[in-house]
Design a protein around this motif. Structure first.
Motif, PDB file in Angstrom:
ATOM      1  N   GLU A  22       0.931  -1.393   0.245  1.00 29.31           N
ATOM      2  CA  GLU A  22       0.073   0.039   0.179  1.00 29.31           C
ATOM      3  C   GLU A  22       1.145   1.526   0.469  1.00 29.31           C
ATOM      4  O   GLU A  22       0.345   2.497  -0.769  1.00 29.31           O
ATOM      5  CB  GLU A  22      -1.065  -0.212   1.073  1.00 29.31           C
ATOM      6  CG  GLU A  22      -2.311  -0.542   0.802  1.00 29.31           C
ATOM      7  CD  GLU A  22      -2.975  -0.809   2.125  1.00 29.31           C
ATOM      8  OE1 GLU A  22      -4.051   0.196   1.907  1.00 29.31           O
ATOM      9  OE2 GLU A  22      -2.666  -0.924   3.151  1.00 29.31           O
ATOM     10  N   LYS A  23       2.234   1.466   1.143  1.00 29.94           N
ATOM     11  CA  LYS A  23       2.840   2.637   0.551  1.00 29.94           C
ATOM     12  C   LYS A  23       3.386   2.556  -0.824  1.00 29.94           C
ATOM     13  O   LYS A  23       3.979   3.926  -0.849  1.00 29.94           O
ATOM     14  CB  LYS A  23       3.313   1.940   2.250  1.00 29.94           C
ATOM     15  CG  LYS A  23       5.079   3.292   1.831  1.00 29.94           C
ATOM     16  CD  LYS A  23       5.696   3.029   3.173  1.00 29.94           C
ATOM     17  CE  LYS A  23       6.599   3.922   3.603  1.00 29.94           C
ATOM     18  NZ  LYS A  23       7.843   3.435   4.587  1.00 29.94           N
ATOM     19  N   VAL A  24       4.077   1.269  -0.815  1.00 25.01           N
ATOM     20  CA  VAL A  24       4.542   1.942  -2.267  1.00 25.01           C
ATOM     21  C   VAL A  24       4.117   2.472  -3.329  1.00 25.01           C
ATOM     22  O   VAL A  24       4.673   3.091  -3.910  1.00 25.01           O
ATOM     23  CB  VAL A  24       5.081   0.142  -2.892  1.00 25.01           C
ATOM     24  CG1 VAL A  24       6.294   0.614  -4.115  1.00 25.01           C
ATOM     25  CG2 VAL A  24       6.381   0.057  -1.697  1.00 25.01           C
ATOM     26  N   LYS A  26       0.774   3.845  -3.270  1.00 32.42           N
ATOM     27  CA  LYS A  26       0.785   5.324  -2.830  1.00 32.42           C
ATOM     28  C   LYS A  26       1.641   6.576  -3.140  1.00 32.42           C
ATOM     29  O   LYS A  26       1.550   6.848  -3.479  1.00 32.42           O
ATOM     30  CB  LYS A  26       0.296   6.026  -1.435  1.00 32.42           C
ATOM     31  CG  LYS A  26      -0.987   4.842  -0.904  1.00 32.42           C
ATOM     32  CD  LYS A  26      -1.879   4.951  -0.299  1.00 32.42           C
ATOM     33  CE  LYS A  26      -3.276   4.242  -0.107  1.00 32.42           C
ATOM     34  NZ  LYS A  26      -4.097   4.455   1.688  1.00 32.42           N
ATOM     35  N   GLN A  27       2.553   5.731  -2.168  1.00 29.28           N
ATOM     36  CA  GLN A  27       4.189   6.854  -2.378  1.00 29.28           C
ATOM     37  C   GLN A  27       4.433   7.113  -4.194  1.00 29.28           C
ATOM     38  O   GLN A  27       4.785   8.333  -4.501  1.00 29.28           O
ATOM     39  CB  GLN A  27       5.706   6.378  -2.182  1.00 29.28           C
ATOM     40  CG  GLN A  27       5.360   7.164  -0.845  1.00 29.28           C
ATOM     41  CD  GLN A  27       6.387   6.399   0.109  1.00 29.28           C
ATOM     42  OE1 GLN A  27       6.989   5.445   0.182  1.00 29.28           O
ATOM     43  NE2 GLN A  27       6.072   6.631   1.637  1.00 29.28           N
ATOM     44  N   SER A  28       4.390   6.285  -5.260  1.00 26.41           N
ATOM     45  CA  SER A  28       4.369   6.417  -6.445  1.00 26.41           C
ATOM     46  C   SER A  28       3.558   6.574  -7.420  1.00 26.41           C
ATOM     47  O   SER A  28       3.592   6.476  -8.872  1.00 26.41           O
ATOM     48  CB  SER A  28       5.459   4.933  -6.382  1.00 26.41           C
ATOM     49  OG  SER A  28       6.186   4.363  -5.711  1.00 26.41           O
ATOM     50  N   GLY A  29       2.500   6.538  -6.961  1.00 26.91           N
ATOM     51  CA  GLY A  29       0.853   6.401  -7.823  1.00 26.91           C
ATOM     52  C   GLY A  29       1.327   5.223  -9.219  1.00 26.91           C
ATOM     53  O   GLY A  29       0.613   6.151  -9.871  1.00 26.91           O
TER      54      GLY A  29
END
Length: 94
Positions: A22-24, A26-29
């Motif tokens: 989820e983090k990757v 969201k951060q990377s779009g």
């Protein structure tokens, strides 16, 4: 493309990998497609849920309608569409 990327993991590791994913994303779009048999995971993650059975798309929901779905609602939709019970406890209980 995430193809059952938490399937062989114990619950603690599966949660860790799910959170990292989820983090990757969201951060990377990133736009991702996640294949899972874990129906709760399918409900909890992402903006769209596509349910397939025997190679056919049988249910497609997104946005606010997806966010309102419960596991019971999803199982009801499967029974309504296919006229039978969902057969895999693993998918429900994972």
């Amino acid at each position: 493309m995430l193809d059952e990327h938490t399937a062989a993991l114990d619950p603690a590791r599966a949660e860790l990998i799910t959170n990292l994913t989820e983090k990757v994303v969201k951060q990377s779009g990133l736009t991702t497609i996640m294949v899972t048999h874990n129906m709760q995971q399918a409900l909890d993650l992402g903006s769209r849920l596509i349910m397939m059975d025997k190679g056919q798309i049988i249910f497609d929901v997104r946005g606010e309608a997806k966010q309102k779905l419960s596991l019971e609602d999803l199982l009801h939709e499967f029974r309504r569409i296919r006229g039978k019970q969902f057969e895999s406890d693993r998918a429900i209980l994972s």
